[in-house]
Write a protein that holds these residues in place. Structure first.
Motif, PDB file in Angstrom:
ATOM      1  N   VAL A  57       0.829  -1.203   0.000  1.00 29.35           N
ATOM      2  CA  VAL A  57       0.000   0.000   0.000  1.00 29.35           C
ATOM      3  C   VAL A  57       0.868   1.261   0.000  1.00 29.35           C
ATOM      4  O   VAL A  57       0.616   2.200  -0.761  1.00 29.35           O
ATOM      5  CB  VAL A  57      -0.964   0.000   1.214  1.00 29.35           C
ATOM      6  CG1 VAL A  57      -1.673   1.333   1.357  1.00 29.35           C
ATOM      7  CG2 VAL A  57      -1.968  -1.140   1.064  1.00 29.35           C
TER       8      VAL A  57
ATOM      9  N   GLY B   1       2.394   1.769  -3.423  1.00 31.11           N
ATOM     10  CA  GLY B   1       1.381   2.212  -4.379  1.00 31.11           C
ATOM     11  C   GLY B   1       0.979   3.661  -4.186  1.00 31.11           C
ATOM     12  O   GLY B   1       0.627   4.352  -5.135  1.00 31.11           O
ATOM     13  N   ALA B   2       1.034   4.129  -2.943  1.00 30.93           N
ATOM     14  CA  ALA B   2       0.670   5.511  -2.632  1.00 30.93           C
ATOM     15  C   ALA B   2       1.859   6.460  -2.727  1.00 30.93           C
ATOM     16  O   ALA B   2       1.694   7.678  -2.670  1.00 30.93           O
ATOM     17  CB  ALA B   2       0.072   5.591  -1.234  1.00 30.93           C
TER      18      ALA B   2
ATOM     19  N   GLU C 243      -5.086   4.901  -3.274  1.00 30.76           N
ATOM     20  CA  GLU C 243      -4.539   3.543  -3.343  1.00 30.76           C
ATOM     21  C   GLU C 243      -5.487   2.513  -2.730  1.00 30.76           C
ATOM     22  O   GLU C 243      -5.563   1.373  -3.194  1.00 30.76           O
ATOM     23  CB  GLU C 243      -3.178   3.493  -2.647  1.00 30.76           C
ATOM     24  CG  GLU C 243      -2.529   2.146  -2.641  1.00 30.76           C
ATOM     25  CD  GLU C 243      -2.156   1.622  -4.028  1.00 30.76           C
ATOM     26  OE1 GLU C 243      -2.011   0.396  -4.164  1.00 30.76           O
ATOM     27  OE2 GLU C 243      -2.023   2.419  -4.986  1.00 30.76           O
TER      28      GLU C 243
END
Length: 83
Positions: free
Chosen positions: A33, A36-37, A66
């Motif tokens: 996460v 992805g962010a 995300e």
């Protein structure tokens, strides 16, 4: 410049944000996460545990994107509630 201490309500709001993000991960790893962010795993960890109760807007926006959360959901879930 000295930062003003957070109120108990502001701390609680940060804890609610952290819980919401943890739940929204739904078993995805923090590493996945955070990558992805575009934030560090440590930043995500601090937000999720409430140690960073007032993260930057763009950090929260990137995490919400995300995780598939709308900003409206965040506002409703994390709005400041008076004591």
């Amino acid at each position: 410049m000295v930062r003003t201490p957070l109120t108990p309500e502001e701390r609680e709001r940060g804890e609610r944000l952290g819980r919401l993000l943890r739940e929204a991960r739904q078993g995805r790893s923090m590493t996945e996460v955070a990558a992805g962010a575009g934030v560090s795993v440590e930043t995500l960890r601090k937000i999720e545990t409430g140690r960073a109760p007032t993260p930057a807007f763009f950090t929260v926006a990137a995490l919400a994107r995300e995780l598939g959360l709308s900003m409206d959901e965040l506002v409703v879930h994390c709005a400041l509630q008076p004591a």
